[in-house]
Scaffold this active site. Structure first.
Site, PDB file in Angstrom:
ATOM      1  CG  ASP A   1      -1.846  -1.218   1.235  1.00 26.06           C
ATOM      2  OD1 ASP A   1      -2.250  -1.669   0.152  1.00 26.06           O
ATOM      3  OD2 ASP A   1      -2.120  -1.732   2.334  1.00 26.06           O
TER       4      ASP A   1
ATOM      5  CE  LYS B   1       2.906  -2.023  -4.441  1.00 25.85           C
ATOM      6  NZ  LYS B   1       2.451  -1.863  -3.060  1.00 25.85           N
TER       7      LYS B   1
ATOM      8  CD  GLN C   1       1.211  -8.702  -2.759  1.00 24.87           C
ATOM      9  OE1 GLN C   1       1.986  -9.366  -3.413  1.00 24.87           O
ATOM     10  NE2 GLN C   1      -0.031  -8.510  -3.136  1.00 24.87           N
TER      11      GLN C   1
HETATM   12  P1  IMO Z   1      -0.708  -4.013  -2.521  1.00 24.10           P
HETATM   13  O1  IMO Z   1      -0.261  -4.500  -3.880  1.00 24.10           O
HETATM   14  C1  IMO Z   1      -0.956  -4.528   1.807  1.00 24.10           C
HETATM   15  C2  IMO Z   1      -0.897  -8.620   3.411  1.00 24.10           C
HETATM   16  C3  IMO Z   1      -2.170  -9.096   4.056  1.00 24.10           C
HETATM   17  C4  IMO Z   1      -1.607 -10.062   5.078  1.00 24.10           C
HETATM   18  C5  IMO Z   1      -0.432 -10.690   4.338  1.00 24.10           C
HETATM   19  C6  IMO Z   1      -0.748 -12.042   3.718  1.00 24.10           C
HETATM   20  O2  IMO Z   1      -2.021  -3.310  -2.522  1.00 24.10           O
HETATM   21  O3  IMO Z   1       0.378  -3.206  -1.870  1.00 24.10           O
HETATM   22  P2  IMO Z   1      -2.132 -12.746   1.564  1.00 24.10           P
HETATM   23  O4  IMO Z   1      -3.596 -12.567   1.225  1.00 24.10           O
HETATM   24  O5  IMO Z   1      -1.204 -12.132   0.574  1.00 24.10           O
HETATM   25  O6  IMO Z   1      -1.772 -14.174   1.877  1.00 24.10           O
HETATM   26  O7  IMO Z   1      -1.945 -11.968   2.973  1.00 24.10           O
HETATM   27  O8  IMO Z   1      -0.063  -9.767   3.333  1.00 24.10           O
HETATM   28  N1  IMO Z   1      -1.060  -8.102   2.016  1.00 24.10           N
HETATM   29  C7  IMO Z   1      -1.041  -6.798   1.680  1.00 24.10           C
HETATM   30  N2  IMO Z   1      -0.961  -5.697   2.453  1.00 24.10           N
HETATM   31  N3  IMO Z   1      -1.010  -4.379   0.456  1.00 24.10           N
HETATM   32  C8  IMO Z   1      -1.054  -5.477  -0.330  1.00 24.10           C
HETATM   33  O9  IMO Z   1      -0.956  -5.380  -1.684  1.00 24.10           O
HETATM   34  C9  IMO Z   1      -1.126  -6.754   0.260  1.00 24.10           C
HETATM   35  N4  IMO Z   1      -1.211  -8.021  -0.194  1.00 24.10           N
HETATM   36  C10 IMO Z   1      -1.160  -8.834   0.877  1.00 24.10           C
HETATM   37  O10 IMO Z   1      -2.873  -8.042   4.654  1.00 24.10           O
HETATM   38  O11 IMO Z   1      -1.080  -9.351   6.182  1.00 24.10           O
HETATM   39 MG    MG Z   2      -3.267  -2.970  -0.921  1.00 26.57          MG
END
Ligand code: IMO
Ligand code: MG
Length: 445
Positions: free
Chosen positions: A13, A16, A227
């Site tokens: 988050d 990006k 992520q």
């Molecule tokens: P973007 O691309 C923030 C976090 C989840 C959880 C951990 C594992 O928007 O930055 P998962 O469903 O991947 O097995 O969850 O990772 N998580 C993210 N947190 N932004 C994301 O993507 C995330 N994708 C997974 O909250 O703690």
């Molecule tokens: Mg996210």
């Protein structure tokens, strides 16, 4: 021409999506290479809001090709919904969107397993996944015998494969205490996924070959990491991570492009830190300051709507992930969110069991005990959303950026002071040409 990569350096988050959007116009191909629909990007363009998860946001820029590689785990129903949403609003996807036949497919049992597993996490604290079936699908990929790749949906033995997997999954989900899911009916799954496969067929290709050819042809390629590096399965805050290599080290295995093509890596950070889900977060402010950041930054998850945990910038963590990801420069996003704070803290070291360290701990229990050592900087206490140059920023904002850059050990190339494209300051010459970008596009990740 080679490849530019955008990598989040925190727990995801980092906005990006805004940076990718700004860079898209200088590239011919935009690539998603890991993760799945756990990622969420909201993009507003021409007064319309688009919520994208799997389709690269480059799809909104006419003429740009978009590739989802074999490193991604793909939920066919979700991506079809995204494609339909785009097409119904006049965005051309045919001939522009390519999905890898190597991408692993998410099935209803992955989502059921995600639910059942998160409940029984052994440490007592849940990972707090996005419940999109990401981890279980990657687990099946590595386990091989229950894995299905997109290309497999078109093969004659697909029904047989599904019947075998469904029998095994029913036993497993029941053993984990999961609820019986009516969708775990082999015949239904075969029919549904054959239907998805028919509709996805025009998009499915060998993206590895496509990208290697693109390199030989000198195309300009932008790789969009999902992520953030602290969620990297190998180098992040394990086990409170996602199931793919979300730091810079995942670029090659996810995309199929060897490191020799990577020309530039831009690391993206927020001016503070957020985290969604479980796991230690040393600089977390579970107090009024954290709430103020959450309110001003609208820190609620795009995918799940969960309030994000908020805290101060952690330079120990960001320096680690910038080095790990081979970052050349950093983009500092959401600086405007800090504008009302009288003082701003940066974590410059941790104290663990009375010892001061600046190396990011490899074990999550050590990180849990880490007490942040803060440097306190004066805030600027004025809105900066209409600033357009570094020299117009308040002196204390410049001081903050300078300190952050020195602590992370990389120059700041971009500063974002609002969601709009125009609310972006380019400090160096490298990205200068995108300054004159068309107005009115807003995006955030
Ligand atoms: P973007 O691309 C923030 C976090 C989840 C959880 C951990 C594992 O928007 O930055 P998962 O469903 O991947 O097995 O969850 O990772 N998580 C993210 N947190 N932004 C994301 O993507 C995330 N994708 C997974 O909250 O703690
Ligand atoms: Mg996210």
């Amino acid at each position: 021409m080679g490849v530019t990569c955008v990598i989040g350096l925190q727990w995801g988050d980092e906005a990006k999506g805004k940076l990718v959007d700004l860079l898209t116009q200088r590239h011919e191909i935009v690539v998603r290479y890991q993760g799945g629909s756990n990622a969420g990007h909201t993009i507003v363009t021409g007064g319309q809001t688009f919520k994208l998860s799997l389709v690269p946001s480059g799809i909104l820029t006419p003429g740009v090709q978009c590739v989802v590689t074999g490193g991604v785990v793909l939920n066919p129903a979700s991506i079809l919904q995204e494609i339909d949403g785009l097409v119904s609003r006049g965005v051309q996807a045919a001939g522009r969107l390519m999905l890898s036949d190597r991408a692993h497919v998410i099935f209803p049992w992955h989502i059921a397993e995600d639910r059942a597993m998160d409940k029984s996490c052994s440490s007592g604290e849940n990972i707090g996944t996005t419940m999109r079936g990401i981890g279980p699908c990657y687990a099946d990929k590595v386990g091989r015998s229950h894995a299905v790749r997109l290309g497999d949906l078109y093969r004659a033995d697909f029904p047989e494969k599904i019947a075998h997997i469904v029998a095994a999954k029913q036993l497993r989900i029941a053993a984990m205490g999961g609820e019986a899911d009516p969708l775990l009916d082999a015949r239904q799954v075969i029919a549904d996924y054959r239907g998805y496969a028919d509709r996805l067929k025009p998009y499915v290709i060998d993206t590895t070959a496509y990208l290697l050819d693109a390199m030989d042809a000198g195309k300009r390629v932008l790789l969009e990491g999902a992520q953030g590096a602290l969620l990297d399965i190998d180098h992040g805050t394990f086990p409170f991570v996602t199931s793919s290599n979300s730091s810079g080290v995942g670029v090659s295995n996810g995309s199929g492009l060897p490191g020799r093509w990577i020309e530039k890596v831009i690391g993206v950070v927020k001016a503070y830190t957020t985290r969604v889900g479980g796991g230690p977060f040393p600089t977390e402010q579970d107090n009024a300051t954290g709430q103020q950041i959450r309110d001003r930054g609208n820190e609620y998850g795009t995918v799940t709507g969960r309030p994000r945990r908020c805290g101060w910038f952690d330079a120990v963590a960001a320096r680690y992930t910038a080095r790990l990801s081979g970052v050349d420069t950093i983009a500092v996003m959401l600086l405007d969110v800090l504008a009302t704070l009288p003082e701003i803290k940066i974590c410059t070291a941790y104290e663990i069991d009375g010892q001061r360290i600046t190396q990011f701990p490899s074990h999550v229990d050590d990180l849990r005990r880490a007490i942040p050592v803060y440097e306190i900087l004066p805030g600027w206490e004025q809105e900066i959303t209409s600033t357009r140059t570094m020299s117009d920023l308040p002196e204390n904002a410049r001081r903050y950026l300078d300190r952050l850059s020195r602590l992370v050990g990389r120059p700041v190339e971009v500063v974002s002071i609002g969601p709009d494209r125009q609310q972006t300051i380019f400090t160096g010459s490298d990205l200068g040409s995108v300054k004159s970008a068309e107005a009115g596009r807003i995006s955030e990740a």
